[in-house]
Design a protein around this motif. Sequence first.
Motif, PDB file in Angstrom:
ATOM      1  N   PHE A  22     100.925  19.254  37.889  1.00  0.00           N
ATOM      2  CA  PHE A  22      99.620  18.636  37.676  1.00  0.00           C
ATOM      3  C   PHE A  22      98.757  19.497  36.733  1.00  0.00           C
ATOM      4  O   PHE A  22      98.002  18.970  35.895  1.00  0.00           O
ATOM      5  N   ALA A  23      98.871  20.820  36.821  1.00  0.00           N
ATOM      6  CA  ALA A  23      98.089  21.694  35.932  1.00  0.00           C
ATOM      7  C   ALA A  23      98.555  21.543  34.491  1.00  0.00           C
ATOM      8  O   ALA A  23      97.733  21.455  33.547  1.00  0.00           O
ATOM      9  N   PHE A  24      99.869  21.514  34.275  1.00  0.00           N
ATOM     10  CA  PHE A  24     100.399  21.353  32.917  1.00  0.00           C
ATOM     11  C   PHE A  24     100.009  19.994  32.351  1.00  0.00           C
ATOM     12  O   PHE A  24      99.612  19.883  31.182  1.00  0.00           O
ATOM     13  N   TRP A  25     100.125  18.958  33.182  1.00  0.00           N
ATOM     14  CA  TRP A  25      99.796  17.595  32.737  1.00  0.00           C
ATOM     15  C   TRP A  25      98.322  17.504  32.375  1.00  0.00           C
ATOM     16  O   TRP A  25      97.929  16.843  31.416  1.00  0.00           O
ATOM     17  N   THR A  26      97.464  18.204  33.123  1.00  0.00           N
ATOM     18  CA  THR A  26      96.022  18.157  32.883  1.00  0.00           C
ATOM     19  C   THR A  26      95.660  18.922  31.612  1.00  0.00           C
ATOM     20  O   THR A  26      94.866  18.450  30.773  1.00  0.00           O
ATOM     21  N   ASN A  27      96.244  20.085  31.468  1.00  0.00           N
ATOM     22  CA  ASN A  27      95.807  20.979  30.392  1.00  0.00           C
ATOM     23  C   ASN A  27      96.587  20.811  29.096  1.00  0.00           C
ATOM     24  O   ASN A  27      96.026  20.917  27.998  1.00  0.00           O
ATOM     25  N   VAL A  28      97.897  20.580  29.182  1.00  0.00           N
ATOM     26  CA  VAL A  28      98.734  20.508  27.980  1.00  0.00           C
ATOM     27  C   VAL A  28      99.056  19.064  27.627  1.00  0.00           C
ATOM     28  O   VAL A  28      99.124  18.674  26.465  1.00  0.00           O
ATOM     29  N   GLY A  29      99.233  18.237  28.683  1.00  0.00           N
ATOM     30  CA  GLY A  29      99.601  16.848  28.471  1.00  0.00           C
ATOM     31  C   GLY A  29     101.099  16.651  28.456  1.00  0.00           C
ATOM     32  O   GLY A  29     101.865  17.571  28.145  1.00  0.00           O
ATOM     33  N   GLY A  62     104.598  14.420  50.355  1.00  0.00           N
ATOM     34  CA  GLY A  62     103.308  14.173  49.700  1.00  0.00           C
ATOM     35  C   GLY A  62     103.352  12.910  48.859  1.00  0.00           C
ATOM     36  O   GLY A  62     104.400  12.585  48.283  1.00  0.00           O
ATOM     37  N   VAL A  63     102.202  12.188  48.788  1.00  0.00           N
ATOM     38  CA  VAL A  63     102.102  10.973  47.977  1.00  0.00           C
ATOM     39  C   VAL A  63     100.759  11.012  47.241  1.00  0.00           C
ATOM     40  O   VAL A  63      99.716  11.331  47.852  1.00  0.00           O
ATOM     41  N   TRP A  64     100.769  10.644  45.949  1.00  0.00           N
ATOM     42  CA  TRP A  64      99.539  10.682  45.152  1.00  0.00           C
ATOM     43  C   TRP A  64      99.403   9.414  44.312  1.00  0.00           C
ATOM     44  O   TRP A  64     100.381   8.912  43.754  1.00  0.00           O
ATOM     45  N   SER A  65      98.186   8.898  44.272  1.00  0.00           N
ATOM     46  CA  SER A  65      97.867   7.900  43.246  1.00  0.00           C
ATOM     47  C   SER A  65      97.359   8.672  42.029  1.00  0.00           C
ATOM     48  O   SER A  65      96.649   9.683  42.170  1.00  0.00           O
ATOM     49  N   ILE A  66      97.749   8.221  40.862  1.00  0.00           N
ATOM     50  CA  ILE A  66      97.550   9.003  39.643  1.00  0.00           C
ATOM     51  C   ILE A  66      96.617   8.267  38.681  1.00  0.00           C
ATOM     52  O   ILE A  66      96.718   7.039  38.500  1.00  0.00           O
ATOM     53  N   TYR A 112      98.889  -0.028  41.467  1.00  0.00           N
ATOM     54  CA  TYR A 112      99.070   1.386  41.181  1.00  0.00           C
ATOM     55  C   TYR A 112     100.529   1.763  41.379  1.00  0.00           C
ATOM     56  O   TYR A 112     101.213   1.230  42.234  1.00  0.00           O
ATOM     57  N   VAL A 113     100.987   2.725  40.561  1.00  0.00           N
ATOM     58  CA  VAL A 113     102.310   3.297  40.741  1.00  0.00           C
ATOM     59  C   VAL A 113     102.100   4.723  41.224  1.00  0.00           C
ATOM     60  O   VAL A 113     101.296   5.472  40.659  1.00  0.00           O
ATOM     61  N   LEU A 114     102.820   5.101  42.276  1.00  0.00           N
ATOM     62  CA  LEU A 114     102.562   6.360  42.967  1.00  0.00           C
ATOM     63  C   LEU A 114     103.656   7.383  42.699  1.00  0.00           C
ATOM     64  O   LEU A 114     104.816   7.031  42.479  1.00  0.00           O
ATOM     65  N   LEU A 115     103.248   8.665  42.730  1.00  0.00           N
ATOM     66  CA  LEU A 115     104.205   9.760  42.704  1.00  0.00           C
ATOM     67  C   LEU A 115     104.334  10.304  44.134  1.00  0.00           C
ATOM     68  O   LEU A 115     103.344  10.391  44.860  1.00  0.00           O
ATOM     69  N   THR A 164      94.069  12.794  34.828  1.00  0.00           N
ATOM     70  CA  THR A 164      92.634  12.800  35.116  1.00  0.00           C
ATOM     71  C   THR A 164      92.346  12.759  36.607  1.00  0.00           C
ATOM     72  O   THR A 164      91.242  13.109  37.019  1.00  0.00           O
ATOM     73  N   ALA A 165      93.301  12.315  37.420  1.00  0.00           N
ATOM     74  CA  ALA A 165      93.080  12.248  38.877  1.00  0.00           C
ATOM     75  C   ALA A 165      94.423  12.291  39.591  1.00  0.00           C
ATOM     76  O   ALA A 165      95.416  11.736  39.098  1.00  0.00           O
ATOM     77  N   SER A 166      94.429  12.932  40.746  1.00  0.00           N
ATOM     78  CA  SER A 166      95.630  12.946  41.608  1.00  0.00           C
ATOM     79  C   SER A 166      95.151  12.912  43.059  1.00  0.00           C
ATOM     80  O   SER A 166      94.848  13.941  43.639  1.00  0.00           O
ATOM     81  N   ASP A 167      95.030  11.729  43.567  1.00  0.00           N
ATOM     82  CA  ASP A 167      94.459  11.542  44.905  1.00  0.00           C
ATOM     83  C   ASP A 167      95.584  11.454  45.939  1.00  0.00           C
ATOM     84  O   ASP A 167      96.443  10.549  45.866  1.00  0.00           O
TER      85      ASP A 167
END
Length: 514
Positions: A416-423, A505-509, A449-452, A430-433
């Motif tokens: 999530f940090a790499f995706w947020t900062n580097v893409g 763990g489950v996240w909406s993105i 929604y598609v979930l991770l 922008t969100a990981s709930d």
Amino acid sequence: MSVVVAALSAALAPPTLASAGQFAQPVVLSVRATSRSLPDTGGVVHFTVTLRGANACRLGVAGSPGVTVASPGAWQRCANGVFRHAVSIGANAAPAARTVVLRLYLRRGAALYWYALGGVRVAGEPAASAPTASLALSADTVSSAGGLVTLTYSSTNASSCSLASSPPLWTGSDPAVVDCAGTYQVSVPSASASGQWTLTFTAGAAGRSASATRTLTEQAPLVTLTGTSVAMALASSASNGSTSSLSVNYTASLSAACTYSNGVTDPCAVPGGTVTFELDGVDNGGNATYLSSAASNCATAVRGATAVATCDVTWATYGDQWVTATYEDGSDPSVSQTVEVQVVAPVDLAAGYTYSTYDNAGPGAVGDCTMASVADWIETTFATAPSDQSTVAAYWAAEDQYNGGADVGLTTPQLFAFWTNVGIDGTYLTASDPLSGQSEIESMLSSQYVLLATANLPSNFPPGSGSAGGHMWLVVGYSDYGPMIVSWGQEFQISWAEFDSWTTGVWSIGATTP
């Protein structure tokens, strides 16, 4: 002086007188006996003999009679012509009669004569009467609860008696020595099965015996049905769960096991009930949020040892299909089972989504399941499939940044940090709930929604992998049976129970795209 012993004629005729200088022989004129026959106990016989020509007389016994003859007699004067004597004869212990042969001895001067007086018969001892035995029970049959039973027995002509049970019904000696008339009370224990005892009363005397036998039966407990469980095996006509035809036959085979009050469980007939079939949704790409609907003309009444229900379904589309069969007989709970059949379309599955593996072909390959899951999310959400080259490059860039370039896989925070900062592939997180619970997950999926999700997979998933451990994959939809998963370039159907057990763990993105 010489003694002459001669037997007198039994005819009682007067003897011929001897020549001059010799004595004439004595003459027996009559013989009377009070009895010539005695019982086996013996007795006394009185003899009276009239005679002439004898000076002395004496009674004697010829041979060995086998019984006691007390003092046959001493010499008595009988010159007056009369001889009287009482003979005491003992008992005869033998079964056959015996005869005591008596003689009368006479003297005339120096001469000795004898006369046969005949025999006295002593009867044989009568055979002892054979013993008899009689046995009665106060009850021939008792219930499984057991109880007291009284044995009443009697006998005749017996000197010893016993009571036996086979198998033993009492403690102590068996056979038990008892009086030859009386009662005996036995306690029959409670039992879980039927039982039977053979009771024998034996009376004996002088080497002879008689027996009386009775049978005592304990009934088996009344067995009642305490429960019935029904099992179902649901199968489809699709080979290996996959078919290229939209028409699929589903068969539900039911069996039952009955449990009884004696603890025994046996196969039994399926109680009368009804099997219904429900269509639990179709995944033809993207979010599958179809609710269950009853299959038409597929409610089947079942009953008996062989209970089978079938349902023919013609699906309207290709993709993963699920059917649930439910058996109900009015009890709670019902019995249900779900099967999946993949109806293979002649074109790419999932409405054009051809999920790449991104070098993540399965457990044991490059450990970029996190990066591959993001690529699958991007394709499903934005309808644009990232390239293999860019996705794999992003993975190695993240490994260089966080793990020194080692292929050890990314943690969720690292991803999530790499995706947020580097893409990743031109998108930025922008969100990981985080989500929890089936209802919240279904609500998000229903909103397109598609979930991770991260999971700790069991051994041998997917089949044949022989691997287990941490993993990340995509949740693209659900049915009543469970969620649809995308991973390793494939779609999987797992149950809600499996999802709850494996998921960590489950996240909406939320993410931006150029």
